[in-house]
Enzyme design. Structure first.
Site, PDB file in Angstrom:
ATOM      1  N   ALA A  47       0.730  -1.365   0.004  1.00  0.00           N
ATOM      2  CA  ALA A  47      -0.051  -0.139   0.118  1.00  0.00           C
ATOM      3  C   ALA A  47       0.768   1.157   0.070  1.00  0.00           C
ATOM      4  O   ALA A  47       0.513   2.219  -0.863  1.00  0.00           O
ATOM      5  CB  ALA A  47      -0.776  -0.137   1.200  1.00  0.00           C
ATOM      6  N   LYS A  98       0.331 -16.889  -0.008  1.00  0.00           N
ATOM      7  CA  LYS A  98       1.524 -16.174  -0.087  1.00  0.00           C
ATOM      8  C   LYS A  98       1.964 -15.718   1.132  1.00  0.00           C
ATOM      9  O   LYS A  98       3.263 -15.938   1.538  1.00  0.00           O
ATOM     10  CB  LYS A  98       1.675 -14.906  -1.003  1.00  0.00           C
ATOM     11  N   ASP A 154       3.370 -11.952  -5.954  1.00  0.00           N
ATOM     12  CA  ASP A 154       2.908 -11.434  -4.794  1.00  0.00           C
ATOM     13  C   ASP A 154       3.719 -12.219  -3.576  1.00  0.00           C
ATOM     14  O   ASP A 154       4.063 -11.502  -2.627  1.00  0.00           O
ATOM     15  CB  ASP A 154       1.163 -11.768  -4.451  1.00  0.00           C
ATOM     16  N   ARG A 175       5.343  -7.869   7.283  1.00  0.00           N
ATOM     17  CA  ARG A 175       5.417  -8.319   8.675  1.00  0.00           C
ATOM     18  C   ARG A 175       5.713 -10.016   8.497  1.00  0.00           C
ATOM     19  O   ARG A 175       6.004 -10.459   9.428  1.00  0.00           O
ATOM     20  CB  ARG A 175       4.251  -7.996   9.211  1.00  0.00           C
ATOM     21  N   ASN A 176       5.086 -10.623   7.338  1.00  0.00           N
ATOM     22  CA  ASN A 176       5.480 -11.859   7.489  1.00  0.00           C
ATOM     23  C   ASN A 176       6.664 -12.575   7.493  1.00  0.00           C
ATOM     24  O   ASN A 176       6.937 -13.504   7.916  1.00  0.00           O
ATOM     25  CB  ASN A 176       4.447 -12.507   6.347  1.00  0.00           C
ATOM     26  N   GLU A 235      -0.411 -11.950   9.339  1.00  0.00           N
ATOM     27  CA  GLU A 235      -1.079 -13.148   8.900  1.00  0.00           C
ATOM     28  C   GLU A 235      -0.586 -14.234   8.627  1.00  0.00           C
ATOM     29  O   GLU A 235      -1.372 -15.556   8.309  1.00  0.00           O
ATOM     30  CB  GLU A 235      -1.677 -12.464   7.409  1.00  0.00           C
TER      31      GLU A 235
END
Lengths: 347, 347
Positions: free
Chosen positions: B147, B198, B256, B265-266, B294
């Site tokens: 984003a 992903k 992706d 963050r992943n 996530e």
């Protein structure tokens, strides 16, 4: 124990020798006429100057004049030089090549033959061996494989590709171990094409890194888009060269592009260009420092190959917008940021 | 000018609002009951607290109680909340959804329905809308799209996927611009599956980074192998879910995964685990700091989905060694280094 002669004592040849010796083979590592300063220290038990570590004590080292001895009785011959060196080295080895010992190639790239035709390495090699009655099974090693890491037992997966699958299987059996696993493939054309194109496309990632160093905002989205498009274009090229799409989507394509775009000299080349260096000057300067940037000539070769295949009606240049963009940046001094921003892809 | 209502004023919803407003649309950005501290500053013309930049002045902001006004007369509705928020938000919006306005989903993940069944988001949404007579064309947005970068006009390419291709085309026409290009796809199942997996697979790259921080040698070879295997497994899953392999090999899959594994963050979650943190504790700590990971729940959901598909005879768990390894690391506290080193892949 198998007698394995490895031609070329640079990064890849030496790392491969180390791996093979750890598997207990009779390993002979031969340095070319350009490798004297690598063979000397390694022979004295000092760290290999490029790999910066001691080779397994069972690796036997041979200097350039000792080629015949190194090859005597070899049951496999490994070509570990770069693409420019393949034909000169094999020409010199030709009289001494043991009958029927398969040839494993660690070399990635294309070879331009005397007629100026761009060829897969295996075809150029066969054109040399066959007239001399020295043709033999050929195995190309593809996939993400930095030599420094292989030698340090970092988990690595490669592909052994051959049109003689039983020979690929035989060679894989000699060399596989827990940290060097091997996928077998019969798609020699696909693996060679992927291996040859990854250096060209890896410069894209470096261009983005260079732009960021000049103050451009982070561009992970763009890098991911370029990576995806690169894999799509490599797959198209692999198919046009007689290979399979799935090969490009595996270790030889996606995997090798990933490692090359993340680390290494071709990414660094792109970064230097992205920062604003003139492409030809950056290549010359890196060469002067001993840093081989295969990506620079690979973009030229790749572009010429595309034009030939397009002229033969086997491909459309419009399906290769990224190769086009990279070629324009590197050979026509197109502005990096505007060229990447103007790229239109569909994937 | 098209009236576009965007539900969710976090990262993605707000960036999308900014993009749409720059294209000149009548953009209404509605913040959920969790978004009050984001809507307030943005409404006062201050920088959006997450995006850290001012939104385009034409974005009209609505707070949680103003949902009906935000949706009034909307010609398109965009769902920009995370997968946990989709059903609660759409349930509340349901009475106010303008007839026939298509629904664009920026949300990635799966939804577990009340019966405990793991569903693609579009299917869970339709199960909500249809009984209320509010079903409508659905477009899933996939591809590498941070984003922060979209809002800053960094070149980004996404995929608009719909089983109503004319609607995907219509929506793409509203939103495309030079720095936000859109591939159209009719493979809704494929794009949704890639987008959902992903995050799970991106943790693999972080695990390697974490190991290196603990003193492991560089492992670019391993990261490239894991990336390749992840794309292979995602493609298998996409096909089993009714999608196409090529979708996984394009922006929605390879692209992706690339951006998610490189940044975000992943990857950071994986890194913290790779450094030696206990997976459940790392997830709790990151959640406490407001960093949504996530990847942690996605690995559980993904694994359960695999088991279901295997039980139905549509897949074999043995074809997903990487998902298995990641699941063991994160949910069974398997040792990271040994688990990755023991992985056997064929790609």
């Amino acid at each position: 124990m198998t007698a394995i002669a490895i031609l070329g004592a640079g990064y890849m040849g030496s790392a491969f020798a180390h791996v093979a010796a750890e598997r207990g083979h009779d390993v002979r590592l031969w340095g070319t006429w350009l490798d004297d300063e690598l063979v000397g220290p390694a022979r004295r038990g000092e760290p290999h100057p490029r790999l910066r570590m001691r080779l397994d004590a069972h690796v036997r080292l041979f200097s350039s004049p000792e080629l015949e001895v190194a090859l005597r009785g070899a049951e496999a011959v490994v070509c570990g030089v770069n693409s420019d060196g393949v034909l000169p080295v094999l020409s010199r080895a030709l009289p001494h090549l043991p009958a029927s010992a398969p040839l494993l190639s660690l070399t990635k790239g294309f070879i331009t033959d005397e007629a100026g035709r761009i060829e897969r390495i295996s075809r150029a090699v066969r054109a040399l061996l066959r007239p001399a009655g020295k043709d033999r099974p050929y195995v190309a090693v593809g996939g993400p494989c930095k030599a420094m890491e292989v030698a340090r037992r970092v988990s690595t997966s490669v592909v052994f590709a051959s049109d003689a699958p039983d020979v690929a299987e035989l060679c894989a059996g000699w060399l596989e171990r827990e940290t060097y696993t091997i996928t077998r493939s019969d798609d020699l054309a696909g693996v060679e094409t992927c291996s040859a194109f990854k250096n060209a496309y890896a410069t894209a990632s470096g261009l983005c890194d260079g732009l960021q160093l000049r103050g451009h905002p982070e561009m992970y989205n763009t890098k991911a888009m370029l990576f995806t498009q690169a894999t799509v274009e490599i797959a198209r090229m692999a198919v046009a060269m007689g290979g399979r799409r799935e090969t490009a989507q595996g270790l030889a394509g996606v995997g090798d592009l990933h490692v090359t775009a993340a680390a290494g000299r071709n990414r660094a080349y792109g970064e230097n260009v992205g920062r604003g260096g003139r492409p030809a000057e950056v290549a010359a300067e890196m060469a002067r420092l001993g840093e081989l940037t295969e990506g620079y000539p690979a973009l030229k070769t790749g572009w010429e190959l595309l034009l030939r295949l397009a002229a033969e009606g086997r491909l459309a240049t419009g399906d290769f917008p990224l190769l086009d963009a990279l070629h324009r940046v590197v050979y026509e001094d197109a502005e990096v940021g505007a060229t990447l921003a103007g790229l239109r892809i569909r994937a």
